[in-house]
Scaffold this active site. Structure first.
Site, PDB file in Angstrom:
ATOM      1  N   CYS A 251     -10.997   3.622   0.154  1.00 52.60           N
ATOM      2  CA  CYS A 251      -9.546   3.769   0.358  1.00 52.60           C
ATOM      3  C   CYS A 251      -9.219   2.981   1.616  1.00 52.60           C
ATOM      4  O   CYS A 251      -9.916   3.130   2.634  1.00 52.60           O
ATOM      5  CB  CYS A 251      -9.195   5.247   0.530  1.00 52.60           C
TER       6      CYS A 251
ATOM      7  N   GLY B 169      -3.050   9.047  -4.252  1.00 50.48           N
ATOM      8  CA  GLY B 169      -4.313   9.568  -4.802  1.00 50.48           C
ATOM      9  C   GLY B 169      -4.200  10.709  -5.805  1.00 50.48           C
ATOM     10  O   GLY B 169      -4.800  10.661  -6.870  1.00 50.48           O
TER      11      GLY B 169
ATOM     12  N   CYS C 171      -4.580  -1.385  -1.853  1.00 52.01           N
ATOM     13  CA  CYS C 171      -4.742   0.044  -2.116  1.00 52.01           C
ATOM     14  C   CYS C 171      -5.730   0.199  -3.275  1.00 52.01           C
ATOM     15  O   CYS C 171      -5.487  -0.338  -4.369  1.00 52.01           O
ATOM     16  CB  CYS C 171      -3.372   0.611  -2.483  1.00 52.01           C
TER      17      CYS C 171
ATOM     18  N   ASP D 261       0.870  -1.178   0.000  1.00 54.59           N
ATOM     19  CA  ASP D 261       0.000   0.000   0.000  1.00 54.59           C
ATOM     20  C   ASP D 261       0.911   1.233   0.000  1.00 54.59           C
ATOM     21  O   ASP D 261       2.116   1.122   0.245  1.00 54.59           O
ATOM     22  CB  ASP D 261      -0.909   0.004   1.247  1.00 54.59           C
ATOM     23  N   SER D 262       0.311   2.394  -0.213  1.00 52.69           N
ATOM     24  CA  SER D 262       1.072   3.639  -0.162  1.00 52.69           C
ATOM     25  C   SER D 262       1.401   4.021   1.280  1.00 52.69           C
ATOM     26  O   SER D 262       1.965   5.088   1.517  1.00 52.69           O
ATOM     27  CB  SER D 262       0.251   4.766  -0.781  1.00 52.69           C
TER      28      SER D 262
ATOM     29  N   HIS E  98      -6.964   3.262   3.793  1.00 50.18           N
ATOM     30  CA  HIS E  98      -6.659   4.085   4.972  1.00 50.18           C
ATOM     31  C   HIS E  98      -7.935   4.433   5.751  1.00 50.18           C
ATOM     32  O   HIS E  98      -7.897   4.624   6.963  1.00 50.18           O
ATOM     33  CB  HIS E  98      -5.994   5.403   4.554  1.00 50.18           C
TER      34      HIS E  98
ATOM     35  N   GLU F  19      -1.164   9.270   7.820  1.00 51.68           N
ATOM     36  CA  GLU F  19       0.274   8.958   7.718  1.00 51.68           C
ATOM     37  C   GLU F  19       1.110   9.789   8.706  1.00 51.68           C
ATOM     38  O   GLU F  19       2.214   9.414   9.044  1.00 51.68           O
ATOM     39  CB  GLU F  19       0.774   9.192   6.290  1.00 51.68           C
TER      40      GLU F  19
HETATM   41  N1  DGL Z   1      -4.702   3.245   0.815  1.00 51.48           N
HETATM   42  C1  DGL Z   1      -4.727   3.884  -0.478  1.00 51.48           C
HETATM   43  C2  DGL Z   1      -6.044   3.541  -1.191  1.00 51.48           C
HETATM   44  O1  DGL Z   1      -6.704   2.588  -0.826  1.00 51.48           O
HETATM   45  C3  DGL Z   1      -4.432   5.338  -0.282  1.00 51.48           C
HETATM   46  C4  DGL Z   1      -4.102   6.052  -1.511  1.00 51.48           C
HETATM   47  C5  DGL Z   1      -3.218   7.242  -1.337  1.00 51.48           C
HETATM   48  O2  DGL Z   1      -2.068   7.046  -0.985  1.00 51.48           O
HETATM   49  O3  DGL Z   1      -3.677   8.350  -1.658  1.00 51.48           O
HETATM   50  O4  DGL Z   1      -6.425   4.172  -2.162  1.00 51.48           O
END
Ligand code: DGL
Length: 260
Positions: A183, A43, A73, A10-11, A185, A151
């Site tokens: 998302c 995103g 993600c 994931d990011s 997060h 984050e």
């Molecule tokens: N967890 C990522 C998602 O599901 C976050 C994306 C991001 O880093 O903007 O889209």
């Protein structure tokens, strides 16, 4: 059978919600989690950048012997999973906003989705929405700034509440009865969202479904682990360790900082 680990990326910390479900549903499987926090948020990035980062993350996990990759993600899945499937031979599991269950259950015929700009502007999201919406209205809201706050360890901050109040207002006004969390997060926002939303609005989060899908693909590809073997969970981040280690504090896992 394969004792190799499942790779998850994931990011940032969002995919931990999926890792927890995988650990619960597949306790015999080892996992390697890659948090690409240094490049968060994905995103607002364009599709090409998201594809390049997703390829880099996948290569890193495959170099460590992963037998299957979970793209934990929504932004990476909706922008890059087709390219990943073309480029790599391992099976991939992705996550997309769960429009289908919300559309099938909605009584007010109006549902809301909170997701990143990258997810809401993707072709895959539009294709899926068109399939299930029919006569329903979909209120789309970009969750600008939410990933950054999570984050930076500001999950329970007043800034977060203010942002959520602003984002939820048009959806509540439009009388949605389902809110799709698009998302990974946003999974961690559930307690705050439940407080802010009227009781008749249900939240839909697909982390359990992703773990179920992972289980069935492992079985189908004959890649499940031998249950007699011990499993382990390893975590790697190229960003700050504080937030991820806080979310993992009750878990018996290893976390390492990497340059990546
Ligand atoms: N967890 C990522 C998602 O599901 C976050 C994306 C991001 O880093 O903007 O889209």
């Amino acid at each position: 059978m394969s004792s190799k680990p499942i790779g998850i990326f994931d990011s940032g910390v969002g995919g931990l919600s999926i890792w927890k479900e995988i650990r619960d549903q597949l306790p015999y499987e080892s996992t390697i989690y890659l948090s690409d926090s240094k490049h968060a948020p994905y995103g607002p990035k364009g599709q090409k950048a998201i594809i390049d980062l997703s390829i880099k993350n996948t290569e890193w996990l495959i170099d460590r012997g992963c037998k299957l990759i979970v793209v934990a993600c929504n932004t990476a899945t909706t922008n890059a999973i087709d390219q990943l499937r073309i480029k790599f031979s391992v099976p991939f599991i992705g996550i997309e906003p769960a429009i289908k269950p919300a559309a099938l259950q909605s009584k007010t015929k109006t549902i809301g989705v909170l997701a990143t700009e990258g997810t809401l502007s993707s072709n895959l999201f539009h294709k899926t929405s068109e399939l299930y919406l029919n006569d329903l209205s979909l209120i789309e809201q970009i969750g600008d700034g939410i990933v950054e706050l999570i984050e930076h360890g500001k999950l329970n901050s007043s800034e977060m509440r203010d942002l959520l109040i602003k984002y939820l207002r048009p959806m509540i006004k439009a009388k949605i009865d389902y809110l799709v969390l698009g998302c990974t997060h946003y999974h961690f926002l559930k307690p705050i969202l439940e407080e802010l939303l009227p009781k008749n609005i249900s939240i839909i989060d697909s982390s359990q479904a992703v773990a179920r899908q992972t289980k069935s693909v492992l079985q189908l590809c004959k890649l499940s682990n031998n249950k007699a073997l011990k499993s382990e969970s390893r975590f790697y981040t190229n960003g700050e360790q504080a937030v991820i280690s806080d979310l993992l504090k009750s878990e018996n896992v290893t976390l390492k900082k990497i340059e990546f």
